[in-house]
Motif scaffolding. Structure first.
Motif, mmCIF file in Angstrom:
data_model
loop_
_atom_site.group_PDB
_atom_site.id
_atom_site.type_symbol
_atom_site.label_atom_id
_atom_site.label_comp_id
_atom_site.label_asym_id
_atom_site.label_seq_id
_atom_site.Cartn_x
_atom_site.Cartn_y
_atom_site.Cartn_z
ATOM 1 N N TYR A 71 -3.898 -0.925 -1.174
ATOM 2 C CA TYR A 71 -2.821 -0.307 -0.453
ATOM 3 C C TYR A 71 -2.404 0.893 -1.325
ATOM 4 N N GLU A 123 -0.496 5.223 -1.309
ATOM 5 C CA GLU A 123 0.110 6.278 -0.949
ATOM 6 C C GLU A 123 -0.390 7.678 -1.181
ATOM 7 N N ALA A 179 1.919 5.837 3.925
ATOM 8 C CA ALA A 179 1.339 4.775 3.308
ATOM 9 C C ALA A 179 0.040 4.721 4.105
ATOM 10 N N ALA A 180 -0.929 4.080 3.337
ATOM 11 C CA ALA A 180 -2.226 3.901 3.907
ATOM 12 C C ALA A 180 -2.937 2.800 3.183
ATOM 13 N N ILE A 181 -4.036 2.486 3.896
ATOM 14 C CA ILE A 181 -4.981 1.320 3.489
ATOM 15 C C ILE A 181 -6.463 1.766 3.279
ATOM 16 N N HIS A 183 0.688 1.077 7.892
ATOM 17 C CA HIS A 183 -0.368 1.935 7.174
ATOM 18 C C HIS A 183 -1.354 2.526 8.084
#
Length: 484
Positions: free
Chosen positions: A393, A395, A404-406, A465
């Motif tokens: 996880y 940023e 926010a990303a995954i 995300h």
């Protein structure tokens, strides 16, 4: 209009005629695009443009062009008791974002108004696609023209029979000739085109930028600059190979070949050789793309030979700023998903997170089994071995905003500069210095990042995300400047 139709043997001819007539049909055009999903989200960035070019039998096309009062045909049994059966012909009356208002034009329910929704389709996997996917689209297609087989059981006042190639059998010709009530109501056009004639009809271009989605009968010479090693998709076990091509004006094109096409072209597709591409499917990703950044993202090379042969899918890459993403999402069509490129730093905020999970090697779904333990996956139903899969996880910060990303799998490994097994072995408080060192190196670099999001899921609490589909390290000079 509903008592007449053009009949032809193949779906390709049907699509050509319908496309021609809908542009000549009076009224404002309404465009509906399907959403094509690979079964595994990690394949989405590589395969989506290719899937958009496919129209398997009995599936609606990726792009539906409709106008008020145009004729359409149902492709599925939606509600047989109300007259909505496979093959029913209707007339479009009005359009909404998620519903088409139509009027049944044949049989017992004639003149009945109905609403047609979008529905998901799961085509059979065959040699034309090579892997499973899902298409969500209205279960209709234009019916100015239809295949001879689809016309069985219908009686028309006027019939036009178009034969650009021979019928498959005498019985098929009989079906076509017997659709009209009288012989005087039938007209036949036989107009075969030889390969030599077709080649003469094509317009030769020197720049890929001059070719639009509406360009027909074209070809362009491209030079093969790079060939990557052959790779195997983790999800589908489909073999693929990436290429880099250039046109005569220096515009770069990224291409991919799949399956047996790679072996067939291995001896004929050579570095620094020129090849003709003809009648490829062209799809610009964003009309605002800068002319200086026309990088064509995805050409699926099928039957690539020298001289001319077709490729099938292209798109245009544009770098988007984080501050503009919200506005882009507002402009999406219903059920359309966001897929863009950004330039940003990748920052890991939570060092205590677990940077892997145990998964099925077939479908990448999480499982409670232990490392290297054999089991039958409850999702893909296949016998497999449990393996760790990287997950982080993060940023994404481009100085105009943060999202926010995954990240999963190989993307995480590339960003962190280590394998999933190394992340697993260095988990826990005692290994915090190792993780911090990896994260610090990661956060100093600037990356080109392709992100994907489902706007509907982002509204849900458990989906906050963006999904990172792929990353590319920026030029050394840029990264050197960012770390100094």
């Amino acid at each position: 209009m509903m008592n007449r139709a053009i009949l032809t043997p193949k779906n390709g001819s049907v699509d050509e005629i319908n496309a021609l007539l809908i542009h000549r049909f009076p009224g404002e055009v309404h465009r509906y695009y399907s959403f094509d999903e690979t079964i595994d989200a990690s394949e989405q960035s590589v395969m989506e443009d290719f899937l958009n070019t496919l129209t398997p039998n009995e599936l609606p096309p990726h792009e539906l062009l409709l106008k008020k009062n145009c004729p359409i045909m149902l492709l599925r049994n939606i509600n047989p008791s109300e007259g909505l059966c496979n093959g029913t012909r209707l007339i479009c009356r009005s359009f909404d974002r998620n519903i088409i208002d139509a009027e049944i034009a044949v049989r017992h329910h004639i003149e009945k108004r109905v609403f047609i929704p979008r529905i998901p389709f799961l085509p059979n996997v065959d040699e034309n696609s090579g892997f499973p996917f899902k298409r969500t689209q209205f279960a209709i297609r234009l019916s100015f023209a239809m295949t001879i087989n689809k016309s069985q059981g219908q009686t028309l006042d006027y019939v036009g029979i178009y034969l650009p190639q021979p019928v498959f059998s005498h019985g098929q010709l009989y079906v076509a000739l017997s659709r009209a009530k009288t012989a005087s109501a039938v007209r036949i056009l036989i107009r075969p085109v030889s390969t030599e004639q077709w080649e003469k009809m094509r317009t030769v271009y020197t720049s890929i930028k001059d070719i639009t989605p509406n360009t027909r009968n074209w070809k362009i010479k491209m030079i093969v600059a790079e060939k990557s090693p052959k790779r195997i998709s983790q999800r589908t076990n489909v073999k693929y190979q990436n290429l880099t091509l250039f046109d005569e004006e220096g515009n770069r094109v990224h291409a991919s070949m799949f399956g047996t096409d790679i072996d067939h072209r291995e001896d004929t597709l050579n570095i620094f050789q020129s090849y003709y591409i003809s009648n490829a499917y062209v799809k610009p990703v964003d009309s605002r793309a800068d002319d200086n950044d026309l990088i064509i993202k995805s050409i699926i090379a099928r039957n690539l030979t020298y001289p001319p042969a077709p490729l099938s899918s292209v798109g245009i890459r544009e770098i988007v700023k984080n501050c503009d993403i919200a506005e882009l999402m507002k402009g999406l069509q219903p059920m359309e998903k966001l897929k863009i490129w950004i330039e940003a730093k990748i920052k890991v905020i939570d060092l205590d997170q677990v940077f892997y999970y145990m998964s099925c090697i077939g479908c990448n779904k999480g499982t409670g089994y232990k490392y290297n333990e054999s089991f039958v996956c409850i999702y893909c139903k296949n016998q497999g071995v449990c393996k760790p899969r990287a997950r982080a996880y993060v940023e994404l910060d481009d100085n105009t905003g943060k999202i926010a990303a995954i990240m999963f799998g190989e993307v995480t490994e590339e960003a962190f500069g280590c394998s999933t097994v190394e992340l697993m072995e260095n988990s826990g408080e005692e290994h915090q210095p190792y993780i911090k060192n990896v994260v610090d190196k990661l956060s100093t670099k600037i990356w080109k990042i392709q992100v994907y999001a489902d706007p509907d899921k982002l509204k849900e609490k458990r989906h906050k995300h963006f999904n990172v589909l792929s990353i590319e390290a920026m030029e050394d000079e840029r990264n050197a400047g960012s770390s100094s």
